[in-house]
Scaffold this motif. Structure first.
Motif, PDB file in Angstrom:
ATOM      1  N   ASN A 154       0.797  -1.225   0.000  1.00  0.00           N
ATOM      2  CA  ASN A 154       0.000   0.000   0.000  1.00  0.00           C
ATOM      3  C   ASN A 154       0.829   1.274   0.000  1.00  0.00           C
ATOM      4  O   ASN A 154       0.425   2.287   0.553  1.00  0.00           O
ATOM      5  CB  ASN A 154      -0.946  -0.001   1.207  1.00  0.00           C
ATOM      6  N   ARG A 155       2.000   1.238  -0.622  1.00  0.00           N
ATOM      7  CA  ARG A 155       2.776   2.476  -0.791  1.00  0.00           C
ATOM      8  C   ARG A 155       2.582   2.982  -2.211  1.00  0.00           C
ATOM      9  O   ARG A 155       2.014   2.314  -3.064  1.00  0.00           O
ATOM     10  CB  ARG A 155       4.274   2.207  -0.543  1.00  0.00           C
ATOM     11  N   GLY A 156       3.104   4.181  -2.455  1.00  0.00           N
ATOM     12  CA  GLY A 156       3.108   4.696  -3.813  1.00  0.00           C
ATOM     13  C   GLY A 156       4.231   4.049  -4.614  1.00  0.00           C
ATOM     14  O   GLY A 156       5.052   3.303  -4.073  1.00  0.00           O
ATOM     15  N   GLY A 157       4.261   4.318  -5.899  1.00  0.00           N
ATOM     16  CA  GLY A 157       5.343   3.793  -6.733  1.00  0.00           C
ATOM     17  C   GLY A 157       5.026   2.452  -7.366  1.00  0.00           C
ATOM     18  O   GLY A 157       3.959   1.881  -7.173  1.00  0.00           O
ATOM     19  N   ASP A 158       5.982   1.947  -8.110  1.00  0.00           N
ATOM     20  CA  ASP A 158       5.810   0.709  -8.866  1.00  0.00           C
ATOM     21  C   ASP A 158       6.545  -0.428  -8.159  1.00  0.00           C
ATOM     22  O   ASP A 158       6.472  -0.565  -6.947  1.00  0.00           O
ATOM     23  CB  ASP A 158       6.311   0.916 -10.306  1.00  0.00           C
ATOM     24  N   ILE A 159       7.290  -1.221  -8.905  1.00  0.00           N
ATOM     25  CA  ILE A 159       7.924  -2.401  -8.325  1.00  0.00           C
ATOM     26  C   ILE A 159       9.369  -2.105  -7.917  1.00  0.00           C
ATOM     27  O   ILE A 159      10.055  -1.295  -8.544  1.00  0.00           O
ATOM     28  CB  ILE A 159       7.897  -3.591  -9.319  1.00  0.00           C
ATOM     29  N   THR A 160       9.799  -2.726  -6.836  1.00  0.00           N
ATOM     30  CA  THR A 160      11.183  -2.616  -6.424  1.00  0.00           C
ATOM     31  C   THR A 160      11.620  -3.914  -5.761  1.00  0.00           C
ATOM     32  O   THR A 160      10.807  -4.795  -5.494  1.00  0.00           O
ATOM     33  CB  THR A 160      11.421  -1.411  -5.493  1.00  0.00           C
ATOM     34  N   TYR A 161      12.914  -3.989  -5.494  1.00  0.00           N
ATOM     35  CA  TYR A 161      13.519  -5.176  -4.871  1.00  0.00           C
ATOM     36  C   TYR A 161      14.151  -4.784  -3.545  1.00  0.00           C
ATOM     37  O   TYR A 161      14.738  -3.712  -3.414  1.00  0.00           O
ATOM     38  CB  TYR A 161      14.598  -5.751  -5.800  1.00  0.00           C
ATOM     39  N   HIS A 162      13.993  -5.662  -2.557  1.00  0.00           N
ATOM     40  CA  HIS A 162      14.721  -5.528  -1.295  1.00  0.00           C
ATOM     41  C   HIS A 162      15.482  -6.817  -1.045  1.00  0.00           C
ATOM     42  O   HIS A 162      14.992  -7.906  -1.383  1.00  0.00           O
ATOM     43  CB  HIS A 162      13.766  -5.293  -0.119  1.00  0.00           C
ATOM     44  N   GLY A 163      16.655  -6.687  -0.429  1.00  0.00           N
ATOM     45  CA  GLY A 163      17.416  -7.892  -0.128  1.00  0.00           C
ATOM     46  C   GLY A 163      18.636  -7.598   0.718  1.00  0.00           C
ATOM     47  O   GLY A 163      18.888  -6.446   1.110  1.00  0.00           O
ATOM     48  N   PRO A 164      19.403  -8.640   1.013  1.00  0.00           N
ATOM     49  CA  PRO A 164      20.616  -8.479   1.821  1.00  0.00           C
ATOM     50  C   PRO A 164      21.555  -7.428   1.221  1.00  0.00           C
ATOM     51  O   PRO A 164      21.660  -7.302  -0.005  1.00  0.00           O
ATOM     52  CB  PRO A 164      21.250  -9.872   1.774  1.00  0.00           C
ATOM     53  N   GLY A 165      22.217  -6.667   2.094  1.00  0.00           N
ATOM     54  CA  GLY A 165      23.145  -5.643   1.631  1.00  0.00           C
ATOM     55  C   GLY A 165      22.488  -4.319   1.302  1.00  0.00           C
ATOM     56  O   GLY A 165      23.142  -3.383   0.840  1.00  0.00           O
ATOM     57  N   GLN A 166      21.188  -4.248   1.546  1.00  0.00           N
ATOM     58  CA  GLN A 166      20.446  -3.014   1.275  1.00  0.00           C
ATOM     59  C   GLN A 166      19.962  -2.430   2.606  1.00  0.00           C
ATOM     60  O   GLN A 166      19.432  -3.150   3.444  1.00  0.00           O
ATOM     61  CB  GLN A 166      19.253  -3.327   0.378  1.00  0.00           C
ATOM     62  N   ILE A 167      20.165  -1.133   2.808  1.00  0.00           N
ATOM     63  CA  ILE A 167      19.679  -0.470   4.010  1.00  0.00           C
ATOM     64  C   ILE A 167      18.297   0.103   3.723  1.00  0.00           C
ATOM     65  O   ILE A 167      18.139   0.972   2.863  1.00  0.00           O
ATOM     66  CB  ILE A 167      20.636   0.651   4.462  1.00  0.00           C
ATOM     67  N   VAL A 168      17.309  -0.408   4.437  1.00  0.00           N
ATOM     68  CA  VAL A 168      15.932   0.054   4.279  1.00  0.00           C
ATOM     69  C   VAL A 168      15.564   0.875   5.510  1.00  0.00           C
ATOM     70  O   VAL A 168      15.812   0.449   6.645  1.00  0.00           O
ATOM     71  CB  VAL A 168      14.961  -1.140   4.120  1.00  0.00           C
ATOM     72  N   GLY A 169      15.000   2.057   5.269  1.00  0.00           N
ATOM     73  CA  GLY A 169      14.582   2.926   6.361  1.00  0.00           C
ATOM     74  C   GLY A 169      13.097   3.216   6.270  1.00  0.00           C
ATOM     75  O   GLY A 169      12.601   3.601   5.207  1.00  0.00           O
ATOM     76  N   TYR A 170      12.395   3.000   7.371  1.00  0.00           N
ATOM     77  CA  TYR A 170      10.955   3.266   7.426  1.00  0.00           C
ATOM     78  C   TYR A 170      10.669   4.336   8.483  1.00  0.00           C
ATOM     79  O   TYR A 170      10.527   4.025   9.667  1.00  0.00           O
ATOM     80  CB  TYR A 170      10.180   1.995   7.781  1.00  0.00           C
ATOM     81  N   PRO A 171      10.605   5.611   8.111  1.00  0.00           N
ATOM     82  CA  PRO A 171      10.197   6.641   9.067  1.00  0.00           C
ATOM     83  C   PRO A 171       8.667   6.598   9.226  1.00  0.00           C
ATOM     84  O   PRO A 171       7.934   6.731   8.241  1.00  0.00           O
ATOM     85  CB  PRO A 171      10.637   7.951   8.413  1.00  0.00           C
ATOM     86  N   ILE A 172       8.209   6.408  10.442  1.00  0.00           N
ATOM     87  CA  ILE A 172       6.777   6.409  10.731  1.00  0.00           C
ATOM     88  C   ILE A 172       6.544   7.632  11.614  1.00  0.00           C
ATOM     89  O   ILE A 172       6.664   7.583  12.837  1.00  0.00           O
ATOM     90  CB  ILE A 172       6.339   5.097  11.407  1.00  0.00           C
ATOM     91  N   LEU A 173       6.263   8.728  10.946  1.00  0.00           N
ATOM     92  CA  LEU A 173       6.242  10.034  11.595  1.00  0.00           C
ATOM     93  C   LEU A 173       4.856  10.656  11.539  1.00  0.00           C
ATOM     94  O   LEU A 173       4.109  10.449  10.579  1.00  0.00           O
ATOM     95  CB  LEU A 173       7.209  10.998  10.887  1.00  0.00           C
TER      96      LEU A 173
END
Length: 232
Positions: free
Chosen positions: A87-106
């Motif tokens: 339920n986010r905006g945007g199209d398709i992306t990949y997440h995986g090891p070696g990637q820093i993902v940040g989720y600000p819930i503000l």
């Protein structure tokens, strides 16, 4: 009253659905808090910032086209990857090891009520972080995220972004490729944008591995400065 304190949590390596459910829990907590806050305006809403690394997963945003995933269900299984429509905006992306993902819930009412500005600030956090490694990150008009060498045949994306916001509360966020296996991006049309490559910080620096904890600290420093916030 505005609360500029942000609860920082590093979830480590976490299944995408587990982390998504946790985001939803915190998101709902803040929204519910805001609804009840009307009877006591002196109370302040909380803010959160989650760091996480996901096992191999592809996610498709609300406005995305599933045809941008170039794998069948069986091929996904072979590659040890999962797939979620989210339920986010945007199209398709990949997440995986070696990637820093940040989720600000503000609660943006603690900072500023401008989603466009919020996205530009997220981009700026990454641009400033990359600059500490002597890498020039830039924006690409009409394409959220952070890119290198825009306007040349070598344009490539190093950080994807996609957010959801309701009642000025945010969730989802950014994914910065640091030591990512870029081969996994070959299985999608990243962000639905054809003909543009992706890259990773270690590739750009010509090293085997970048210290991810160091990158996280730089991200937090720039985030704190831009949002005039304190991590707790």
């Amino acid at each position: 009253m505005m609360n500029k304190n942000i609860h920082l949590q590093d979830l480590g390596n976490k299944d995408y659905k587990v982390a998504w459910d946790y985001q939803e829990q915190l998101f709902k907590e803040i929204v519910d808090f805001k609804i009840h806050k009307r009877s006591n305006p002196e109370t302040v809403t909380p803010n959160y910032f989650l760091f996480v690394e996901h096992p191999h997963v592809y996610t498709l945003g609300k406005s995305g086209d599933v045809s941008n995933l170039l794998l069948s269900e069986k091929q996904l299984e072979t590659k040890g990857a999962t797939f979620y429509k989210i339920n986010r905006g945007g199209d398709i992306t990949y997440h995986g090891p070696g990637q820093i993902v940040g989720y600000p819930i503000l609660d943006l009412e603690n900072f500023f009520t401008d989603i466009h500005k919020y996205l530009r600030f997220l981009e700026e956090v990454i641009i400033l972080t990359l600059s500490e490694y002597n890498i020039i990150g830039v924006r690409s008009e009409g394409e959220t995220g952070v890119w290198l060498d825009v306007g040349t045949p070598f344009a490539r994306k190093i950080c994807a972004m996609g957010v959801r916001a309701s009642r000025w509360v945010t969730m989802h966020g950014f994914a910065l490729n640091v030591n990512s296996d870029l081969g996994y991006f070959d299985n999608i049309i990243p962000c639905g944008i054809k003909g543009k490559a992706v890259t990773s910080l270690n590739v750009e620096l010509g090293v085997k591995e970048v210290n991810e904890q160091e990158v996280k600290e730089k991200i937090l420093n720039h985030f704190s400065n831009l949002f005039q916030s304190t991590f707790i």
